[in-house]
Each structure stands twice: as C-alpha cells, then as structure tokens.
Design a protein around this motif. Sequence first.
Motif, PDB file in Angstrom:
ATOM      1  N   LEU A 257       5.042   1.941 -31.723  1.00  0.00           N
ATOM      2  CA  LEU A 257       5.081   3.403 -31.704  1.00  0.00           C
ATOM      3  C   LEU A 257       6.479   3.914 -32.057  1.00  0.00           C
ATOM      4  N   SER A 258       7.513   3.241 -31.554  1.00  0.00           N
ATOM      5  CA  SER A 258       8.897   3.659 -31.835  1.00  0.00           C
ATOM      6  C   SER A 258       9.223   3.492 -33.315  1.00  0.00           C
ATOM      7  N   ALA A 259       8.760   2.394 -33.916  1.00  0.00           N
ATOM      8  CA  ALA A 259       9.010   2.173 -35.344  1.00  0.00           C
ATOM      9  C   ALA A 259       8.337   3.255 -36.183  1.00  0.00           C
ATOM     10  N   THR A 260       7.114   3.630 -35.807  1.00  0.00           N
ATOM     11  CA  THR A 260       6.411   4.696 -36.523  1.00  0.00           C
ATOM     12  C   THR A 260       7.151   6.022 -36.355  1.00  0.00           C
ATOM     13  N   GLY A 261       7.628   6.278 -35.122  1.00  0.00           N
ATOM     14  CA  GLY A 261       8.391   7.496 -34.877  1.00  0.00           C
ATOM     15  C   GLY A 261       9.690   7.535 -35.674  1.00  0.00           C
ATOM     16  N   ALA A 262      10.351   6.359 -35.801  1.00  0.00           N
ATOM     17  CA  ALA A 262      11.594   6.285 -36.570  1.00  0.00           C
ATOM     18  C   ALA A 262      11.344   6.609 -38.041  1.00  0.00           C
ATOM     19  N   ALA A 263      10.252   6.074 -38.589  1.00  0.00           N
ATOM     20  CA  ALA A 263       9.913   6.374 -39.984  1.00  0.00           C
ATOM     21  C   ALA A 263       9.602   7.853 -40.159  1.00  0.00           C
ATOM     22  N   LEU A 264       8.953   8.455 -39.156  1.00  0.00           N
ATOM     23  CA  LEU A 264       8.623   9.879 -39.210  1.00  0.00           C
ATOM     24  C   LEU A 264       9.888  10.734 -39.160  1.00  0.00           C
ATOM     25  N   ILE A 265      10.822  10.359 -38.276  1.00  0.00           N
ATOM     26  CA  ILE A 265      12.081  11.091 -38.142  1.00  0.00           C
ATOM     27  C   ILE A 265      12.874  11.055 -39.448  1.00  0.00           C
ATOM     28  N   ARG A 266      12.844   9.883 -40.114  1.00  0.00           N
ATOM     29  CA  ARG A 266      13.590   9.747 -41.368  1.00  0.00           C
ATOM     30  C   ARG A 266      12.840  10.352 -42.554  1.00  0.00           C
ATOM     31  N   GLY A 267      11.672  10.920 -42.301  1.00  0.00           N
ATOM     32  CA  GLY A 267      10.891  11.549 -43.368  1.00  0.00           C
ATOM     33  C   GLY A 267      10.279  10.558 -44.337  1.00  0.00           C
ATOM     34  N   ARG A 268       9.981   9.344 -43.875  1.00  0.00           N
ATOM     35  CA  ARG A 268       9.477   8.305 -44.773  1.00  0.00           C
ATOM     36  C   ARG A 268       8.095   7.785 -44.385  1.00  0.00           C
ATOM     37  N   LEU A 269       7.434   8.487 -43.477  1.00  0.00           N
ATOM     38  CA  LEU A 269       6.103   8.058 -43.062  1.00  0.00           C
ATOM     39  C   LEU A 269       5.075   8.662 -44.012  1.00  0.00           C
ATOM     40  N   THR A 270       4.976   8.081 -45.192  1.00  0.00           N
ATOM     41  CA  THR A 270       4.027   8.559 -46.196  1.00  0.00           C
ATOM     42  C   THR A 270       2.708   7.805 -46.074  1.00  0.00           C
ATOM     43  N   ARG A 271       1.716   8.298 -46.792  1.00  0.00           N
ATOM     44  CA  ARG A 271       0.410   7.625 -46.800  1.00  0.00           C
ATOM     45  C   ARG A 271       0.541   6.209 -47.354  1.00  0.00           C
ATOM     46  N   LYS A 272       1.343   6.028 -48.414  1.00  0.00           N
ATOM     47  CA  LYS A 272       1.515   4.709 -49.015  1.00  0.00           C
ATOM     48  C   LYS A 272       2.184   3.747 -48.038  1.00  0.00           C
ATOM     49  N   VAL A 273       3.223   4.230 -47.327  1.00  0.00           N
ATOM     50  CA  VAL A 273       3.908   3.376 -46.345  1.00  0.00           C
ATOM     51  C   VAL A 273       2.930   2.925 -45.262  1.00  0.00           C
TER      52      VAL A 273
END
Length: 441
Positions: A257-273
């Motif tokens: 969950l933290s890794a997903t949150g980190a990607a979201l914070i950095r603006g990199r949680l895209t559909r492809k990722v």
Amino acid sequence: MSYEMIALTMFASLMVMLLTGQRVFGAIGFVAVVASLLLWGDGGSELAFSAAMKLMKWYPLLTLPLFIFMGYMLSESGIASDLYRAFHVWFGGLRGGLAIGTIGLMVVVSAMNGLSVAGMAIGATIALPELLRRGYDKVMVTGVVQAGSSLGILVPPSVVLVLYGMIARQPVGQLWLAGAVPGLLMAGLFVAYIAVRCWLQPSLGPVLPAAERRMPLSEKLGLLRAGILPLAIFFLMTGLFLMGVTSLVESSAVGALSATGAALIRGRLTRKVMEDTLRQTLGISCMFMWIILAALCFGQVFDGVGAVRSIETLFVDEWGLSPWEVLILMQVTYIIMGTFLDDTAMLVIVAPLFIPLVGALGFDLVWYGVLYTITCQIAYMTPPFGYNLFLMRAMAPPEISLGDIYRSILPFALIMLLALALVMLFPQIALWLPQHVQTRG
C-alpha cells in the motif's frame, strides 16, 4: 530396493529431468508423482492434491505477492531511476563510482523488494546501459549487477528467509535481523573490491567528466530526496513488524500500500504502471506457487521413504563426520544443486531434510538460515547453470556474451565465499543484532 536407493534414484532422476531443459516445477512434480504411484499405487495419486491443500492453507504465503507487488511498483513508477540518478551524481567523481553507486542502489532495492529477480531487472535496465555508455568495463559491471541483485534474498525483507522461517519454524523477525549485518558486510566487500580494482586499473571505471559533476550543493542535496520515499516505506514496513504492531502478512500489505501511495504522490501511478506491475507480480507469484507445490510433493515422498533419517545415519554413523564437516558438506550440496534449481525449489526440497539434522547437531537454526541464504546467492551465480547467469543473459545488451557473464561473476563469487566463511567462523556477525534487539525488548 532399499529406501536409500529409492531416494538416490529420485534425486538422480530429478537432475536428469532438469538437464533436459524442462521447467523446474514440471521436473520436480513429475518425479514426485511417478515415485509416489510406483511406491504406493493408487493411494499415491492423492499426493498432489494433499500438497495443494497444504499450500492453500499456508497463510503466511500471502506475503509473497504483496512483497513482489511492492518491489515492482517502486520499479515501474520510476522511483528506482530517481534513486540511481542521486547515486550517479554523488559517486561519479570516484574511480568506479557509478559501479559503487549501483551496489548502493541494489541494497536499497533489496530492502524494498526481498527478491533477486527485481534487483536484476532494475540493475540490467537502469544501471547497466548507463555504465556501458560511460565506458565502464563490460565484464566488471555485468558482475556488479549480478552480485548486487543477489543481496535481495539476504537483506530484509527477504522472501527466502520468510519461506525458511515457515519451514524451520523460526521467527521471521529474527531471521530478517540476522540477515541485515551479513548483507551489509557483503555489500561493503563488493564496494571495497570495486574501489581497489578501479584504483589499480582506472580504465575499468573512469571518473565522470567534471562538467557533469558540476552542480550546486543545494541541487545535489535535493537529489537525495529520491531516497526518502523508499527508505520510509522500508522502515514503516519492517519497523511496525519488528515492534509487534503488525503481523508478517499485515506488514507486507503495508509495504504494498505504501509503494502504491508513493507512486501516487510522485504522480506516476498510471494505468500502464498498474497493469505492468500486476502482470509481473502475477507471473512471479505463480512461478513461486508452482515450484512450492511441486517441491512439497517431492518432499513428502522423500519424507515417506525415511530419507531424513537415512541422511543422518549416513553422515554421522556410517561416515563418522563431525558436526562441522556435515555442515560444510550441506553447503557444498546446496551450491551444486543451485546450478540446477532456484532458491525456492532448493529450500522446499532439501531444507526439510537438512534442518532437523542441523538442529540435532546443535547449531542455531537462525544462524543456519543466513548460511543457507548466502550459499543460495553463491549457487545462483555458479557456472555452468546458475539461475542468475541465464537471467542476466536474457536481460543484457547484445554486446555482452555468455562468456562475459561467466567471467564477470568469478571474483564476486569468491567474495561471497569469503563472507560465508566469516559468518561460519564468527556466528555473532549474524546473531548479534537479533540478540541485541531481543535483549532490549
């Protein structure tokens, strides 16, 4: 046919099957099922079913996909790339500095993932092309990536130590702590080797041009922020577990969950990722599950024919070996097996045979877990069939041949043997930290 001969025939058949190029889980499962049918007739047909039920009820196994998801999420979202850029700038002024930075990257990736596969993927796709572009010796840096990625199965949160803890019935927290200092020791030995080698032969690891290193201190310090998120995730995940706030499964869920949150914070949680992360997580998790299922079947047949007692009788009674001689023979066996099997298959097949013997000989099972893991690291990279060798061949650029890969790993394998010898001679290298934490608790 004696039970000893049955066990020997099974093991020899497994080696032959693996040499034919069959998938590991297929070879292990086939030998197990055929042996059970020949030994027990129709009753042996239930062996695979009972092993599957045992696997499905193995609750701590839920940690596997969660830890794997965490590592791939941090990789696919580009957080690992940002971290490598920080190492690139800070270490670029040293001879071999980028190779040293790669080892640093691998230590952090290991602390985020717990598997060597993710470390290898990150090292081969992010670090290796950059090292080659900068004029680093291709043989040396290929060895750097392979050796650094192997730290993933020793530095916490090591998935291999989780599986070992399940089989040996040892606390995973103690095993993680026991692997931390030897893992950092090995990383330090790698760094020392690279530094000395590049000092003696500067052409192997040239210094970055001054123009690329010229950067205001404030900007350099800003790059260090790339390491804050992964380190925060690591301390949040392992800290809560070691303090007893979360269980092992809950800790792995916190990491994912933290890794997903980190990607979201950095603006990199895209559909492809998300799609790439889930696809890779599913592939690696299924590979683990199939191997464990097949190995459980194989282990049950081995146990059914009395192989554990036979091995103890052979080593101690018939050969008259001392406890240390038995221990060394076990490690040699693991290295030989590692040229054919991955660490999970070795653990589930052989550990149930060796672990009771290790305990009977009076050795500490937490300490032995670290020895086993270091030996797996060595076996992973031992020619001609080491698992990491072919993984690197699949990921490396075309200019790196299989011969280059074989030659690259020899000095690092020797360093690992040195680390193994140090941990064997001085058990407190592994046991000091868990004992210290336990005393304080």
